[in-house]
Design a protein around this motif. Structure first.
Motif, PDB file in Angstrom:
ATOM      1  N   UNK A 192      26.235  82.949  58.739  1.00 47.04           N
ATOM      2  CA  UNK A 192      26.200  83.918  57.650  1.00 47.04           C
ATOM      3  C   UNK A 192      24.867  84.661  57.592  1.00 47.04           C
ATOM      4  N   UNK A 193      23.905  84.245  58.383  1.00 51.12           N
ATOM      5  CA  UNK A 193      22.601  84.895  58.400  1.00 51.12           C
ATOM      6  C   UNK A 193      22.739  86.353  58.809  1.00 51.12           C
ATOM      7  N   UNK A 194      22.249  87.241  57.965  1.00 53.83           N
ATOM      8  CA  UNK A 194      22.368  88.675  58.214  1.00 53.83           C
ATOM      9  C   UNK A 194      21.679  89.430  57.087  1.00 53.83           C
ATOM     10  N   UNK A 195      21.530  90.724  57.286  1.00 52.65           N
ATOM     11  CA  UNK A 195      21.171  91.610  56.198  1.00 52.65           C
ATOM     12  C   UNK A 195      22.466  92.036  55.522  1.00 52.65           C
ATOM     13  N   UNK A 196      22.532  91.848  54.228  1.00 48.85           N
ATOM     14  CA  UNK A 196      23.733  92.167  53.470  1.00 48.85           C
ATOM     15  C   UNK A 196      23.547  93.488  52.742  1.00 48.85           C
ATOM     16  N   UNK A 197      24.524  94.366  52.897  1.00 49.46           N
ATOM     17  CA  UNK A 197      24.479  95.693  52.322  1.00 49.46           C
ATOM     18  C   UNK A 197      25.583  95.883  51.291  1.00 49.46           C
ATOM     19  N   UNK A 198      25.238  96.530  50.224  1.00 53.04           N
ATOM     20  CA  UNK A 198      26.186  96.937  49.200  1.00 53.04           C
ATOM     21  C   UNK A 198      26.574  98.390  49.448  1.00 53.04           C
ATOM     22  N   UNK A 199      27.834  98.722  49.235  1.00 49.15           N
ATOM     23  CA  UNK A 199      28.313 100.080  49.458  1.00 49.15           C
ATOM     24  C   UNK A 199      29.291 100.483  48.370  1.00 49.15           C
ATOM     25  N   UNK A 200      29.342 101.781  48.086  1.00 53.59           N
ATOM     26  CA  UNK A 200      30.220 102.322  47.058  1.00 53.59           C
ATOM     27  C   UNK A 200      31.129 103.397  47.629  1.00 53.59           C
ATOM     28  N   UNK A 201      32.374 103.348  47.225  1.00 53.63           N
ATOM     29  CA  UNK A 201      33.369 104.340  47.600  1.00 53.63           C
ATOM     30  C   UNK A 201      33.759 105.116  46.358  1.00 53.63           C
ATOM     31  N   UNK A 202      33.683 106.431  46.413  1.00 58.60           N
ATOM     32  CA  UNK A 202      33.932 107.244  45.232  1.00 58.60           C
ATOM     33  C   UNK A 202      35.363 107.152  44.725  1.00 58.60           C
ATOM     34  N   UNK A 203      36.324 107.122  45.619  1.00 51.19           N
ATOM     35  CA  UNK A 203      37.721 106.986  45.238  1.00 51.19           C
ATOM     36  C   UNK A 203      38.058 105.505  45.250  1.00 51.19           C
ATOM     37  N   UNK A 204      37.978 104.914  44.077  1.00 50.03           N
ATOM     38  CA  UNK A 204      37.999 103.465  43.989  1.00 50.03           C
ATOM     39  C   UNK A 204      39.346 102.810  43.799  1.00 50.03           C
ATOM     40  N   UNK A 205      40.429 103.565  43.865  1.00 50.72           N
ATOM     41  CA  UNK A 205      41.737 102.990  43.647  1.00 50.72           C
ATOM     42  C   UNK A 205      42.259 102.151  44.791  1.00 50.72           C
ATOM     43  N   UNK A 206      41.726 102.382  45.999  1.00 52.69           N
ATOM     44  CA  UNK A 206      42.157 101.653  47.180  1.00 52.69           C
ATOM     45  C   UNK A 206      40.993 100.908  47.790  1.00 52.69           C
ATOM     46  N   UNK A 207      41.281  99.741  48.324  1.00 53.64           N
ATOM     47  CA  UNK A 207      40.264  98.960  49.018  1.00 53.64           C
ATOM     48  C   UNK A 207      40.206  99.396  50.475  1.00 53.64           C
ATOM     49  N   UNK A 208      38.993  99.664  50.951  1.00 51.63           N
ATOM     50  CA  UNK A 208      38.763 100.082  52.325  1.00 51.63           C
ATOM     51  C   UNK A 208      37.799  99.100  52.966  1.00 51.63           C
ATOM     52  N   UNK A 209      38.095  98.691  54.194  1.00 51.35           N
ATOM     53  CA  UNK A 209      37.258  97.721  54.887  1.00 51.35           C
ATOM     54  C   UNK A 209      36.370  98.343  55.953  1.00 51.35           C
ATOM     55  N   UNK A 210      36.598  99.590  56.297  1.00 49.32           N
ATOM     56  CA  UNK A 210      35.763 100.284  57.275  1.00 49.32           C
ATOM     57  C   UNK A 210      34.525 100.850  56.594  1.00 49.32           C
ATOM     58  N   UNK A 211      33.379 100.724  57.255  1.00 51.19           N
ATOM     59  CA  UNK A 211      32.148 101.239  56.668  1.00 51.19           C
ATOM     60  C   UNK A 211      32.173 102.747  56.500  1.00 51.19           C
ATOM     61  N   UNK A 212      32.995 103.433  57.300  1.00 53.53           N
ATOM     62  CA  UNK A 212      33.103 104.877  57.177  1.00 53.53           C
ATOM     63  C   UNK A 212      33.792 105.299  55.889  1.00 53.53           C
TER      64      UNK A 212
END
Length: 125
Positions: A90-110
């Motif tokens: 689990x060692x890593x840098x952990x990043x938080x990200x926000x998606x503007x259209x929040x009704x659907x869950x997206x797993x791609x960083x794009x």
């Protein structure tokens, strides 16, 4: 429009727990889907967990399923990642990200528009 600041990372032993927090600026947080990603040295950034705008729906990577929990407090503009039974992988840098259209869950960083600077999590064996 949105600024994200992660906190809560650190050095822990295998089997320990850690809670990461991501504080978001702006007044649109409650409409954003939020995600956690991580990147270990020599590896590509990978999806960890995501939560939709209301918190009613979540999804997790198979590697952490059953150990990590994503949650949010829209009144505080904050999303959390509770990490239990931590492993060295689990060692890593952990990043938080926000998606503007929040009704659907997206797993791609794009699929995410805004990103924090990351917080380091190191798990020793």
């Amino acid at each position: 429009q949105v600024q994200l600041v992660e906190s809560g990372g650190g050095l822990v032993q295998a089997g320990d727990s850690l809670r990461l927090s991501c504080a978001a600026s702006g007044r649109s947080f409650s409409s954003n889907a939020m995600g956690w990603f991580r990147q270990a040295p020599g590896k590509e950034r990978e999806f960890v967990a995501a939560i939709n705008f209301s918190g009613a729906s979540t999804t997790y990577a198979d590697s952490i399923k059953g150990r990590f929990t994503i949650s949010r407090d829209n009144a505080k503009n904050t999303v959390y990642l509770q990490m239990n039974s931590l492993k060295p992988e689990d060692t890593a840098v952990y990043y938080c990200a926000a998606r503007r259209l929040g009704g659907l869950i997206v797993t791609s960083q794009s699929g995410y528009t805004y990103w924090g600077q990351g917080t380091q999590v190191t798990v020793s064996s």
